[in-house]
Design a protein around this motif. Structure first.
Motif, PDB file in Angstrom:
ATOM      1  N   ILE A   1      20.322  12.699   0.143  1.00 47.32           N
ATOM      2  CA  ILE A   1      19.879  11.327  -0.151  1.00 47.32           C
ATOM      3  C   ILE A   1      21.061  10.509  -0.350  1.00 47.32           C
ATOM      4  O   ILE A   1      22.036  10.816  -0.912  1.00 47.32           O
ATOM      5  N   ALA A   2      20.902   9.268   0.234  1.00 47.41           N
ATOM      6  CA  ALA A   2      22.165   8.119   0.071  1.00 47.41           C
ATOM      7  C   ALA A   2      21.736   6.986  -0.480  1.00 47.41           C
ATOM      8  O   ALA A   2      20.549   6.323   0.124  1.00 47.41           O
ATOM      9  N   ASP A   3      22.360   6.536  -1.305  1.00 45.36           N
ATOM     10  CA  ASP A   3      22.468   5.101  -1.613  1.00 45.36           C
ATOM     11  C   ASP A   3      23.415   4.062  -0.644  1.00 45.36           C
ATOM     12  O   ASP A   3      24.418   4.459  -0.822  1.00 45.36           O
ATOM     13  N   MET A   4      22.689   3.532   0.297  1.00 44.37           N
ATOM     14  CA  MET A   4      23.269   2.853   1.223  1.00 44.37           C
ATOM     15  C   MET A   4      23.372   1.183   0.930  1.00 44.37           C
ATOM     16  O   MET A   4      23.416   0.296   2.020  1.00 44.37           O
TER      17      MET A   4
ATOM     18  N   ALA B   1      17.049  20.124  -5.633  1.00 49.10           N
ATOM     19  CA  ALA B   1      16.073  19.317  -5.166  1.00 49.10           C
ATOM     20  C   ALA B   1      16.593  18.585  -3.952  1.00 49.10           C
ATOM     21  O   ALA B   1      15.906  18.229  -3.078  1.00 49.10           O
ATOM     22  N   TYR B   2      17.911  18.148  -4.065  1.00 46.23           N
ATOM     23  CA  TYR B   2      18.441  17.231  -3.224  1.00 46.23           C
ATOM     24  C   TYR B   2      19.945  17.072  -3.645  1.00 46.23           C
ATOM     25  O   TYR B   2      20.383  17.427  -4.766  1.00 46.23           O
ATOM     26  N   LEU B   3      20.686  16.524  -2.631  1.00 45.27           N
ATOM     27  CA  LEU B   3      22.121  16.096  -2.992  1.00 45.27           C
ATOM     28  C   LEU B   3      22.070  14.728  -2.632  1.00 45.27           C
ATOM     29  O   LEU B   3      21.768  14.068  -1.646  1.00 45.27           O
ATOM     30  N   HIS B   4      22.414  14.188  -3.804  1.00 41.71           N
ATOM     31  CA  HIS B   4      22.798  12.442  -3.826  1.00 41.71           C
ATOM     32  C   HIS B   4      24.257  12.086  -3.791  1.00 41.71           C
ATOM     33  O   HIS B   4      24.996  12.584  -4.277  1.00 41.71           O
ATOM     34  N   ILE B   5      24.322  11.109  -2.629  1.00 41.75           N
ATOM     35  CA  ILE B   5      25.654  10.651  -2.421  1.00 41.75           C
ATOM     36  C   ILE B   5      25.598   9.054  -2.537  1.00 41.75           C
ATOM     37  O   ILE B   5      24.385   8.524  -2.077  1.00 41.75           O
ATOM     38  N   THR B   6      26.645   8.260  -2.812  1.00 43.87           N
ATOM     39  CA  THR B   6      26.775   6.821  -2.532  1.00 43.87           C
ATOM     40  C   THR B   6      27.660   6.515  -1.535  1.00 43.87           C
ATOM     41  O   THR B   6      28.781   6.926  -1.633  1.00 43.87           O
ATOM     42  N   SER B   7      27.016   6.057  -0.281  1.00 42.24           N
ATOM     43  CA  SER B   7      27.690   6.122   0.733  1.00 42.24           C
ATOM     44  C   SER B   7      29.060   5.234   0.910  1.00 42.24           C
ATOM     45  O   SER B   7      29.987   5.568   1.590  1.00 42.24           O
ATOM     46  N   ASN B   8      29.082   4.055  -0.047  1.00 41.23           N
ATOM     47  CA  ASN B   8      29.798   3.211  -0.090  1.00 41.23           C
ATOM     48  C   ASN B   8      29.970   2.538  -1.533  1.00 41.23           C
ATOM     49  O   ASN B   8      29.013   2.019  -1.948  1.00 41.23           O
ATOM     50  N   GLU B   9      31.257   2.847  -2.285  1.00 38.36           N
ATOM     51  CA  GLU B   9      31.228   2.299  -3.530  1.00 38.36           C
ATOM     52  C   GLU B   9      31.813   0.883  -3.396  1.00 38.36           C
ATOM     53  O   GLU B   9      33.151   0.604  -3.096  1.00 38.36           O
ATOM     54  N   THR B  10      30.856  -0.064  -3.904  1.00 40.87           N
ATOM     55  CA  THR B  10      31.311  -1.336  -3.845  1.00 40.87           C
ATOM     56  C   THR B  10      32.491  -1.814  -4.596  1.00 40.87           C
ATOM     57  O   THR B  10      33.102  -2.600  -4.338  1.00 40.87           O
TER      58      THR B  10
END
Length: 362
Positions: free
Chosen positions: A171-174, A144-153
């Motif tokens: 999809i990105a968690d930014m 359905a989508y590819l999710h990434i975390t653009s920056n791992e805090t």
């Protein structure tokens, strides 16, 4: 005013002094209406102007295409870990994730409650010190989508380029690096970010979504968990976090006044180089955590020879006016979060402190 702290907190984080001063001036009386913006109705013309202007500023700074919608939601990025699979994974589909560390893992954990999860790539074997190679990325047909975390805090790694996903929405968690550099929004199906790093104070989450993905949510979802509820009501279905959105408005104006995202990226690179240079030239006294090719310009992670020395570093840095240099409790070590609003002068001061500390204890 007393001297401001050197604020390297990971979030809630530093806000521009100019923004804080402007908010202070308007705190009791917003634009001459005799009330604070916190006191006005969210249906009033005064708030409506702030609400719509904030959307327009985001569109301008990020060059958001017309076929994207902006939502102001609550619950932080963590609520999006759930809302994304709830809204976007249809029958027979799977959700795909790139596992790069703590925040990606939390998103994966929530997705497993609502969908079958496919791990497209992971840097677990590298202790999450780098972004996995995605050049030969293969996604299942039913993704359905590819999710990434653009920056791992927590780990201090950041995507330098984003994967090509073809017809599969990216999809990105930014949350921790939005607005730190220019971005081609059209490459993404959905972007989301908690405000408390680069956008403003905690309390509001920004969601930027391609309209075709979110125009019709599954009928069995409660109203507040449906993207179409918030789109159809311009994020005013319920009372929004008025003051947080107002503060985002001021921060966006500040970014615009600084020249936009290209200038912000250059500024961030210049100030983080001060600290990375100390680490790299310390002959092992300071030890960078992230692989050099994937280092974040938002969260700089490093360690020292032993925990006792790191504790001494924290103690002496606090005495010198530095805040937030202790690493995340889950991994330890040290971390300097250098978000957009962290001044160059603060990074310069940290550079000098690190040099002096090494001279004293090395």
């Amino acid at each position: 005013m007393n001297k401001r702290a050197y604020n390297f907190n990971a979030g809630p984080a530093a806000l521009p002094l100019e923004v804080l001063q402007q908010a202070q001036e308007q705190f009791v009386d917003f634009q001459g209406i005799g009330m604070s913006i916190m006191e006005v109705s969210h249906r009033s013309k005064q708030y409506e102007q702030v609400h719509n202007e904030t959307q327009a500023l985001l569109k301008e700074l990020l060059h958001i295409p017309d076929n994207y919608k902006i939502m102001f939601l609550q619950g932080g990025a963590s609520s999006q870990f759930t809302m994304i699979p709830m809204n976007l994974v249809g029958e027979g589909q799977v959700s795909s994730y790139v596992h790069t560390g703590s925040w990606a893992n939390k998103a994966i954990k929530e997705a497993k409650l609502f969908s079958d999860v496919h791990i497209a790539a992971s840097s677990k074997e590298q202790d999450f010190k780098e972004i996995p190679d995605l050049s030969a990325l293969e996604l299942p047909e039913q993704a359905a989508y590819l999710h990434i975390t653009s920056n791992e805090t927590i780990g201090g790694i950041q995507y330098q380029q984003f994967p090509q996903t073809g017809k599969v929405p990216l999809i990105a968690d930014m949350s921790s690096d939005i607005l730190c550099r220019p971005l081609d929004v059209s490459k993404f199906g959905l972007i989301y970010a908690g405000a408390q790093k680069n956008l403003g104070p905690s309390g509001v989450t920004i969601v930027i979504a391609r309209e075709d993905l979110v125009q019709e949510s599954p009928a069995n979802l409660p109203s507040m968990f449906r993207y179409d509820t918030h789109i159809d009501n311009n994020s005013l279905y319920n009372t929004p976090p008025v003051y947080s959105i107002y503060m985002v408005n001021l921060v966006l104006k500040w970014v615009k006044e600084k020249g936009g995202l290209a200038e912000m990226e250059q500024f961030n690179q210049e100030k983080t180089k001060l600290i990375y240079d100390v680490i790299d030239q310390s002959q092992g006294f300071y030890r960078g955590v992230a692989a050099p090719a994937d280092r974040s310009i938002m969260n700089l992670t490093f360690t020292m020879e032993n925990e006792a020395l790191e504790k001494q570093f924290i103690q002496e840095s606090q005495e010198a006016g530095f805040v937030g240099l202790k690493g995340h409790r889950s991994v330890g070590g040290l971390r300097a979060s250098t978000y957009n609003a962290v001044p160059y002068e603060s990074c310069k001061a940290l550079q000098q402190f690190m040099l002096d500390f090494q001279k004293k204890h090395g």
